[in-house]
Design a protein around this motif. Sequence first.
Motif, mmCIF file in Angstrom:
data_model
loop_
_atom_site.group_PDB
_atom_site.id
_atom_site.type_symbol
_atom_site.label_atom_id
_atom_site.label_comp_id
_atom_site.label_asym_id
_atom_site.label_seq_id
_atom_site.Cartn_x
_atom_site.Cartn_y
_atom_site.Cartn_z
ATOM 1 N N CYS A 96 0.830 -1.200 0.000
ATOM 2 C CA CYS A 96 0.000 0.000 0.000
ATOM 3 C C CYS A 96 0.867 1.253 0.000
ATOM 4 N N HIS A 98 0.043 4.081 1.120
ATOM 5 C CA HIS A 98 -0.228 4.954 2.258
ATOM 6 C C HIS A 98 0.878 4.840 3.299
ATOM 7 N N GLN A 99 0.928 3.702 3.985
ATOM 8 C CA GLN A 99 1.971 3.525 4.997
ATOM 9 C C GLN A 99 2.659 2.171 4.915
ATOM 10 N N GLY A 100 2.488 1.500 3.794
ATOM 11 C CA GLY A 100 3.301 0.322 3.548
ATOM 12 C C GLY A 100 2.768 -1.023 3.988
ATOM 13 N N CYS A 101 1.517 -1.122 4.367
ATOM 14 C CA CYS A 101 0.966 -2.440 4.669
ATOM 15 C C CYS A 101 0.852 -3.240 3.370
ATOM 16 N N CYS A 113 -6.436 -2.704 1.184
ATOM 17 C CA CYS A 113 -5.443 -2.667 2.256
ATOM 18 C C CYS A 113 -6.158 -2.830 3.604
ATOM 19 N N HIS A 116 -5.830 0.751 6.803
ATOM 20 C CA HIS A 116 -6.650 1.962 6.936
ATOM 21 C C HIS A 116 -7.705 2.050 5.841
ATOM 22 N N GLY A 117 -7.892 0.964 5.105
ATOM 23 C CA GLY A 117 -9.004 0.899 4.162
ATOM 24 C C GLY A 117 -8.775 1.418 2.759
ATOM 25 N N SER A 118 -7.547 1.692 2.397
ATOM 26 C CA SER A 118 -7.329 2.145 1.019
ATOM 27 C C SER A 118 -7.693 1.038 0.036
HETATM 28 S S1 FES Z 1 -1.217 1.468 4.959
HETATM 29 FE FE1 FES Z 1 -2.776 0.969 3.538
HETATM 30 S S2 FES Z 1 -4.384 2.298 4.027
HETATM 31 FE FE2 FES Z 1 -2.836 2.841 5.404
#
Ligand code: FES
Length: 151
Positions: A96, A98-101, A113, A116-118
Motif C-alpha cells: 500500500c 499509504h503507509q506500507g501495509c 489494504c 486503513h481501508g485504502s
Molecule cells: S497502509 Fe494501507 S491504508 Fe494505510
Amino acid sequence: MSDDVTPGADAAPETGKPGTTRRTVLCGAGAAGAVAALAACGPKDNTGAKPASDLRGTEIVKAADVPVGGGKIDKATKLVVTQPTAGQYRAFDATCTHQGCLTDRVTGGLIQCPCHGSEFRVADGTVARGPAKKKLTEYPVQLKGDGIVVA
Ligand code: FES
C-alpha cells in the motif's frame, strides 16, 4: 506460495467481520499499553516489493488462478496480479502506498489494504479510496506457459 483471493469475499479471515482483522481490533483497543501498542499498530510490512530487475523471469502466479475482474496477491513476491478483462494481465506492487501495509484482498474489482481501508483499482492500480494518494507501482508481466511472469 500464493494466497487465494476470491472476488466477492468480504470477511477478514482472522475475525470473520468484514474489513476487520485481529490487528485492527487490537490496535483500536484503547490507550492502555499505548506505548507498547504503537509499534504493533504501524505498517504490517513496509519493505515493499523487490526491484523489478530482481524479479525478472519470476513466475508470480498461475494464470488460471487470477479471476477475470479480480486478482491474486502473492506474498512471496509482494505483487498482485490482476486480470481486468479476459486475457489481459497486469501486476502491481502489493504494498500500500499509504503507509506500507501489504494489501490482502481483491474484491469487487478493488485491491484492498487492511490497515486503513485504502482501495486500488485492478484495472490500473489507481486509488479508488484513500487515505492512500498514490497509485500502486506497476510491473511489466507476460503470460509464459501457464504462468504470469515478470517481464
Ligand atoms: S497502509 Fe494501507 S491504508 Fe494505510
